[in-house]
Design a protein around this motif. Structure first.
Motif, mmCIF file in Angstrom:
data_model
loop_
_atom_site.group_PDB
_atom_site.id
_atom_site.type_symbol
_atom_site.label_atom_id
_atom_site.label_comp_id
_atom_site.label_asym_id
_atom_site.label_seq_id
_atom_site.Cartn_x
_atom_site.Cartn_y
_atom_site.Cartn_z
ATOM 1 N N TYR A 1 0.676 -1.542 0.290
ATOM 2 C CA TYR A 1 0.338 -0.146 0.008
ATOM 3 C C TYR A 1 0.958 1.243 -0.078
ATOM 4 C CZ TYR A 1 -3.737 -3.271 1.132
ATOM 5 O OH TYR A 1 -4.351 -4.634 0.821
ATOM 6 N N GLY A 2 1.838 0.990 0.579
ATOM 7 C CA GLY A 2 3.016 2.533 0.369
ATOM 8 C C GLY A 2 2.928 2.964 1.440
ATOM 9 N N THR B 1 -6.549 1.420 2.249
ATOM 10 C CA THR B 1 -6.465 0.771 1.760
ATOM 11 C C THR B 1 -7.579 1.645 0.622
ATOM 12 O OG1 THR B 1 -9.274 0.049 2.236
ATOM 13 C CG2 THR B 1 -7.292 -1.408 2.676
ATOM 14 N N PRO B 2 -7.198 1.308 -0.968
ATOM 15 C CA PRO B 2 -7.530 1.443 -1.874
ATOM 16 C C PRO B 2 -9.058 2.209 -2.065
ATOM 17 C CG PRO B 2 -6.435 0.033 -2.590
ATOM 18 C CD PRO B 2 -5.926 -0.098 -1.100
ATOM 19 N N THR C 1 -11.247 2.996 3.186
ATOM 20 C CA THR C 1 -10.896 2.511 4.491
ATOM 21 C C THR C 1 -9.844 2.080 5.378
ATOM 22 O OG1 THR C 1 -11.692 0.165 4.696
ATOM 23 C CG2 THR C 1 -13.473 1.483 4.020
ATOM 24 N N CYS C 2 -9.570 2.251 6.515
ATOM 25 C CA CYS C 2 -9.120 2.201 8.035
ATOM 26 C C CYS C 2 -8.233 1.090 8.684
ATOM 27 C CB CYS C 2 -8.703 3.379 8.626
ATOM 28 S SG CYS C 2 -7.738 3.517 9.519
ATOM 29 N N HIS C 3 -8.355 0.541 7.806
ATOM 30 C CA HIS C 3 -7.828 -1.100 8.506
ATOM 31 C C HIS C 3 -6.751 -0.513 10.243
ATOM 32 C CE1 HIS C 3 -10.540 -3.259 6.117
ATOM 33 N NE2 HIS C 3 -9.954 -2.233 5.116
#
Length: 152
Positions: free
Chosen positions: A130-131, A146-147, A150-152
Motif C-alpha cells: 500500500y505504500g 486501503t484503496p 477505509t482504515c484498518h
C-alpha cells in the motif's frame, strides 16, 4: 476416550462387519482430529499473548538508526550501521522524540518502531502493498488505508 472405548465394546459379538469397521474408523478419526485441534488452538492463543506482551514491553522504545560508530543491534557491517535501542521512562517523551523525526531529515539519523518480528513482517508487507504513506504503526498496532479509503 472413554466414550470411544464404550462404543468399541458395543460391537457385534459375532465379528465386525465391513460397515461397522468403517463407522468405527470414522468415529476414531473424528476423535483424534478433535483431540489434536485443542492443543493447536491453545498454542495459537499462547503465541498471540506472547506477542501482545512483548509489544507492551516495547511500547516506550524507538530504534534509532544512528550513523556513527556506537551501535548496539545486529552484527557489525561495513555496508550498514546498526541501530541503537532507546527506552524512555515516559511515553510522552518518547512521542516528542518520535514526532520530531521530520527535523532529522538529511542528518543521517533515522527512527523506526521496535515491533516484534511477526508484526514487523505484517507491517513490511502492508508497506510494500500500500505504500509508505498508507500504513503506520502506533503503540504496536498496524494501521493502513486501503484503496477504497477505509482504515484498518
Amino acid at each position: 476416550m472413554e466414550d470411544f472405548q464404550r462404543e468399541l465394546h458395543k460391537g457385534n459379538p459375532v465379528g465386525p462387519s465391513t460397515s461397522s469397521i468403517a463407522t468405527e474408523f470414522s468415529s476414531f478419526k473424528k476423535f483424534i482430529l478433535a483431540a489434536l485441534t485443542t492443543p493447536h488452538s491453545q498454542m495459537d492463543l499462547v503465541v498471540r499473548e506472547l506477542d501482545r506482551n512483548e509489544m507492551r514491553r516495547r511500547i516506550k522504545t524507538i530504534l534509532l538508526h544512528v550513523f556513527s560508530r556506537y551501535h548496539r543491534l545486529g552484527r557489525p557491517s561495513d555496508k550498514e550501521f546498526r541501530p541503537v535501542v532507546v527506552k524512555f521512562h515516559e511515553s510522552s517523551f518518547r512521542d516528542k522524540v518520535w514526532f520530531s523525526k521530520t527535523e532529522l531529515k538529511g542528518s543521517g539519523i533515522q527512527q523506526s518502531k521496535f515491533l516484534t518480528k511477526s508484526r514487523h513482517n505484517v507491517f513490511m508487507e502492508a508497506w510494500r502493498r500500500y505504500g509508505v504513506t498508507k500504513c503506520w504503526a502506533q503503540d504496536g498496532v498496524i494501521h493502513l488505508f486501503t484503496p477504497d479509503g477505509t482504515c484498518h
